[in-house]
Scaffold this active site. Structure first.
Site, PDB file in Angstrom:
ATOM      1  N   GLY B  94       0.846  -1.121   0.063  1.00 44.76           N
ATOM      2  CA  GLY B  94      -0.128  -0.039  -0.087  1.00 44.76           C
ATOM      3  C   GLY B  94       1.067   1.107  -0.058  1.00 44.76           C
ATOM      4  N   SER B 194       4.681  -5.618  -3.503  1.00 43.10           N
ATOM      5  CA  SER B 194       4.716  -4.295  -3.512  1.00 43.10           C
ATOM      6  C   SER B 194       5.047  -3.391  -2.426  1.00 43.10           C
ATOM      7  CB  SER B 194       2.993  -3.959  -3.679  1.00 43.10           C
ATOM      8  OG  SER B 194       3.002  -2.681  -4.081  1.00 43.10           O
ATOM      9  N   TYR B 195       4.580  -2.504  -1.736  1.00 46.49           N
ATOM     10  CA  TYR B 195       5.107  -1.930  -0.841  1.00 46.49           C
ATOM     11  C   TYR B 195       5.745  -2.725   0.400  1.00 46.49           C
ATOM     12  CZ  TYR B 195       6.443   2.213   2.303  1.00 46.49           C
ATOM     13  OH  TYR B 195       7.139   3.133   2.794  1.00 46.49           O
ATOM     14  N   ASP B 403       3.077  -5.929 -15.002  1.00 47.43           N
ATOM     15  CA  ASP B 403       2.785  -4.662 -14.074  1.00 47.43           C
ATOM     16  C   ASP B 403       3.472  -3.428 -14.286  1.00 47.43           C
ATOM     17  OD1 ASP B 403       2.242  -3.265 -11.607  1.00 47.43           O
ATOM     18  OD2 ASP B 403       3.812  -4.279 -10.449  1.00 47.43           O
ATOM     19  N   HIS B 455       0.758  -7.012 -11.219  1.00 50.01           N
ATOM     20  CA  HIS B 455       1.180  -6.845  -9.755  1.00 50.01           C
ATOM     21  C   HIS B 455       1.038  -7.974  -8.648  1.00 50.01           C
ATOM     22  CE1 HIS B 455       2.753  -3.652  -7.146  1.00 50.01           C
ATOM     23  NE2 HIS B 455       1.760  -4.112  -6.305  1.00 50.01           N
TER      24      HIS B 455
END
Lengths: 483, 483
Positions: B94, B194-195, B403, B455
């Site tokens: 996020g 991701s984050y 992605d 992603h």
């Protein structure tokens, strides 16, 4: 009131005119009518029992008597009012690929081959309309040059190349229009993909030049051309291919750097040390479908890890089983196999009036012998394109953006090299609610990308392709908003 | 003969040992057992009537009493012999996205949400085995930090950032192991995407440091971590994103050149004129799913051309109707909507022991307030990764190559910046008969690309993802030949 009478009168006159056009189109001399009827395709093996509401013809047109050279065509009239519709000639590339087996039977024709092999109706055939837009077309497929598909020469073919292909295709057109004179006055467009990036502008150029110097009866009403994932310029197409491969995670940093260091793509002759790197890159083609990066390969072709052909176990390996592995939208990667099998059937050949001289070789979808024996291949088509744009032709290019062979990167480099002024830059265009891709309007040229489509755009994105061709024919910009 | 007796003896001893392990694992003190039973999830609303052959637990673990901060978890035991299997903690990024609603319910958990919303069993859940490989795992999902998913704090959250997230997650783990002591000695791995490229190495780092200085009872048996499409380094991740966007035909030459000219991504602070270009680029996100370039967007979210939300006409617009437009492999782009709806249901919250304090805000899949209030975000995780590799942890990264947000290009730049020696360069790996992607083995790190995956790799390539995690756990190279 006066206006309303005028409108009624105008409507009546228009209707009469259209009726006359149709009546006149039927007024062919008996000999021409007989020639057409001889080429008429009445039905096709494995054709669905649905009624076919348009006429189709196929056969040979002699282009060079001394070399006993004849080119094979397949022609579909538009599904409605063919007499009023433009004529599109479609050419596949290679060099060596059959427009009949590829473009007609796997991409834009009204019948597509599928497993069996059998046929299915193509919902997005280019001889049909879309969204009530009446810009359907009459569709002509040509196996070109001789040696490709069903086209042949009974003499040696050691002079094959760009020049002879353009000349023979021009001769084909002149003779085909003699057989189908009712289409002579129609708006004429040339379309194609891949190496047809050479064929299409070269044939357009031949027509353009001949139109100026020839007798009126040889005039072809050429209005423009459109090419998908076109091979246009050796320098930019090669450079773009390796850049694209690296950016799409297909090759190592080391190989990419080595290609960049050792290859001068602006040169017409590449060095051996450049070729050594390219050979390493080429091994990619053995593993994935470089023409459509994210779809499965055909299990019928792929060597297994033990080196044996999977074809031997095709009864147990269901192709459909691969579809869940990577995105495919129902695309069957073995369509080329079915097409090859279908067009080798004697009953199919008979129905199409093909292979009448009973040549000893089988029908091959893409004949590598033709490609390998290619004598001349123009380094850059950009001067030709510039000339034809300046000559007033409508020129559109499109690019399926998941093709690794003639990728969107290459065509972007090519367009930059062409150096036209931009009228409207990089705008999304919509196919219903989804972005179909992006489009750039140049002075004299429109470029369109097709999101998620491979090399053979109409095969992977049939609906978007029909949308593009209807807008091309109507000379209208694609919609920039969802609809 | 002697050997055979020895083998029999060895087999008997091993079996006895495994049996003992299982028996001991059940020997929990009554208080711990009661705490676990309180968190036990007996059944889930809309759960299929099939028997669930593994235990699951969910609930809160307090991490900071002074701030009344409690983190929510969902835990699934492995489908077979959980006492012998490693434990994986999964973290979504996020910052602000719920691992429960994303990772568990849309990616790798045993139940996936679908239209309805209802649940379906995940054939490729990470608590299951594959190809008879026994490396299944016990799976722990954590909503982290407080404010994300069901996790909360009753005090102000104005100190959110990388540091507090790592500390709170570490505190969570210590307390969670007190509740589930039978998992304390298991091999422990952290995974995420991701984050979580920040969360995962930062938590690993905290564990690594604490393991050295803490009492034996706080020791966590951390063996390694694996991150998909990781956000690791602001410089390379940003640079790679724009390069990727140009190379994939998403932005104009002009915008791309302008970003390159005006942005210095090696700087921790970008100039306003750089941000101006980035804002232009960001409009892409409004049109296509940048996390998965070639799949449709969710029609329930997309504004129509008239600016009205399509949700209003969701009864007539069937999402499934989009699937034929672009490749999707059956992926439903509205899954996030179903997950949001599902976890807001009171009966679901009750079954999961979630939202027990009845917070006023609804459950949000990705809480932008958390992301917007982020106080510290480490510029580069590369020093941390280098330290942990040198500390002997197993480190794998993978990247879905379609992605656009944290693309394969970015991670390639990041890996080059990390500067590890290459042991085996860019080799294809196979998922059955298809190339699953490519892999590079560095000294201390393995990198894997996943062909055609967006992603959230496990969402788009579930089978390939399970293959990757089983090989990661087994510390085995992915197969380099078709099988």
């Amino acid at each position: 009131m006066a206006l309303s009478k005028f409108a009624l009168c105008l409507w009546l006159c228009t209707s009469m005119f259209l009726l006359c056009t149709q009546i006149f189109s039927l007024e062919l001399d008996p000999q021409t009518r007989a020639l057409q009827e001889a080429d008429r395709v009445i039905s096709l093996p494995s054709q669905l029992p649905m009624q076919v509401l348009f006429r189709q013809y196929s056969g040979y047109v002699t282009v060079d008597k001394s070399n006993e050279k004849a080119l094979f065509y397949w022609f579909f009239e538009a599904t409605s009012k063919p007499a009023q519709k433009p004529l599109i000639l479609w050419l596949n590339g290679g060099p060596g690929c059959s427009s009949v087996g590829s473009g007609a039977a796997q991409e834009i024709g009204p019948f597509l081959v599928k497993e069996g092999p059998t046929l299915k109706f193509n919902k997005y055939a280019w001889n049909k309309g879309m969204y009530l837009i009446v810009f359907t077309a009459n569709l002509l497929f040509l196996d070109s040059p001789a040696g490709v598909g069903f086209s042949y020469s009974n003499k040696s073919l050691n002079v094959q190349g760009d020049n002879i292909t353009a000349l023979d295709s021009y001769a084909f057109l002149q003779n085909w229009f003699k057989r189908f004179p009712q289409y002579k006055s129609h708006e004429f467009y040339i379309a194609g993909e891949s190496y047809a990036g050479h064929y299409v502008p070269q044939l357009a150029d031949a027509i353009f030049d001949e139109n100026k110097k020839s007798a009126k009866e040889n005039y072809i009403n050429l209005k423009g051309f459109i090419i998908g994932n076109p091979f246009l310029d050796y320098e930019t197409d090669r450079r773009g291919m390796y850049d694209y491969a690296w950016g799409h995670g297909l090759i190592s940093d080391a190989l990419y750097q080595s290609i960049k260091a050792k290859c001068d793509f602006s040169s017409q002759i590449l060095t051996q040390e450049c070729w050594d790197q390219i050979f390493k890159y080429n091994s990619l083609y053995e593993m994935i479908d470089m023409f459509s990066l994210y779809t499965p390969t055909c299990a019928l072709n792929a060597p297994s890890s033990s080196g044996k052909k999977l074809a031997a176990r095709s009864n147990t390996v269901r192709v459909s089983g691969l579809f869940h592995m990577i995105p495919s939208a129902g695309h069957d990667p073995c369509t080329a196999n079915y097409a090859t099998e279908y067009f080798n059937r004697p009953d199919v050949q008979q129905a199409l009036h093909a292979n009448v001289t009973k040549v000893s070789r089988p029908y091959i979808l893409c004949n590598s012998e033709v490609g390998n024996a290619w004598k001349n291949s123009t380094f850059s088509l950009l001067p030709t394109i510039t000339k034809l744009i300046n000559g007033g032709l409508r020129v559109w290019l499109f690019s399926g953006d998941t093709d690794g062979r003639l990728p969107v990167t290459s065509t972007r480099y090519t367009l930059n090299k062409l150096g036209l002024n931009i009228i409207e830059d990089w705008t999304p265009w919509y196919s219903h609610r989804e972005v179909g891709g992006w489009t750039v309007t140049y002075e004299g040229l429109t470029f369109i990308t097709v999101r998620g489509a491979g090399h053979q755009v109409p095969m992977f994105a049939p609906q978007q392709s029909l949308q593009i061709i209807t807008h091309f024919l109507a000379n209208k910009k694609l919609p920039s908003l969802a609809f």
